[in-house]
Design an enzyme around this catalytic site. Sequence first.
Site, PDB file in Angstrom:
ATOM      1  N   LEU A   1       0.818  -1.213   0.000  1.00 42.26           N
ATOM      2  CA  LEU A   1       0.000   0.000   0.000  1.00 42.26           C
ATOM      3  C   LEU A   1       0.850   1.261   0.000  1.00 42.26           C
ATOM      4  O   LEU A   1       0.396   2.327  -0.414  1.00 42.26           O
ATOM      5  CB  LEU A   1      -0.911   0.020   1.242  1.00 42.26           C
TER       6      LEU A   1
ATOM      7  N   GLY B   1       9.590   5.385   6.438  1.00 45.19           N
ATOM      8  CA  GLY B   1      10.861   5.153   7.115  1.00 45.19           C
ATOM      9  C   GLY B   1      10.900   3.839   7.867  1.00 45.19           C
ATOM     10  O   GLY B   1      11.965   3.246   8.041  1.00 45.19           O
ATOM     11  N   PHE B   2       9.739   3.392   8.324  1.00 41.43           N
ATOM     12  CA  PHE B   2       9.666   2.142   9.090  1.00 41.43           C
ATOM     13  C   PHE B   2       9.809   0.931   8.179  1.00 41.43           C
ATOM     14  O   PHE B   2      10.496  -0.032   8.495  1.00 41.43           O
ATOM     15  CB  PHE B   2       8.304   2.087   9.813  1.00 41.43           C
TER      16      PHE B   2
ATOM     17  N   ASP C   1       5.204  14.365  14.472  1.00 37.73           N
ATOM     18  CA  ASP C   1       5.335  14.214  13.022  1.00 37.73           C
ATOM     19  C   ASP C   1       3.971  14.402  12.342  1.00 37.73           C
ATOM     20  O   ASP C   1       3.573  13.607  11.496  1.00 37.73           O
ATOM     21  CB  ASP C   1       5.922  12.846  12.672  1.00 37.73           C
TER      22      ASP C   1
END
Length: 276
Positions: free
Chosen positions: A36, A40-41, A155
């Site tokens: 999807l 960063g993860f 964030d």
Amino acid sequence: MGTTATNVSEHLIETKRRRFTYTEVVEMTKNFQKALGEGGFGVVYHGYLNDSDQLAVKVLSQSSSQGYKHFKAEVELLLRVHHINLVSLVGYCDERDHLALIYEYMPNGDLKEHLSGKLGHSVLKWTTRLRIAVDAALGLEYLHYGCRPSMVHRDVKSTNILLDDQFMAKIADFGLSRSFQVGDEPEVSTVVAGTPGYLDPEYYRTGRLTEMSDVYSFGIVLLEIITNLKVIDQNREKPHITEWVACLLNGGDITRIVDPNLQGEYNSLSFSLESS
């Protein structure tokens, strides 16, 4: 990657949310068949629970710039908070080198996609934009004043505001979030975190973190909603969106900052209120 640390689950309060095995993660994503998006993860995959309920499964990549620390922070936060305008955590996987976060599925993607017109989305109506702004504000209000201890997201940006099938907005991605005692002295953060363009200049300058850092970032999102412009665009005379808007407002022509795709279909009273 740091996954040799003590498992997150050993430090968490009991919860109805599930801890899944890596085998279950593979099964629910049909062997990571449909991506999807990516951040960063790691990569976020489409998945199913019990072959019916849709899920979004965020899998930590081996080269993740965030890693176990942010994974742990997000799990711990989402296991203790619940609000209709925060993306719900269904469960997580913490199995040796395999880390994943399993969320409710948000079929309409993120706010940025809809403002930019990606994927052929129709133009967001003014009333829908206002409702999205209010939804996101309610989510932040809960983090700041409804949680104990309070939380600062750190964030807030348009890609972290997700939309369900009714275009209700929910705040996502809590890997950078920090606990914060409202009313105490501002917390000094050793590492300033966030996304360029959305960062509160005061927080960036001093390293002192308060809930106002999120409020500044939310203000940038409001300007995106109104203008449909990039937050930073080096091709503009005034690259940052705040500078560009301020320049036009100083010139007295408030209507020029409105997204032209709206073709004049907006409520000038609500717009003037947001711009004040």
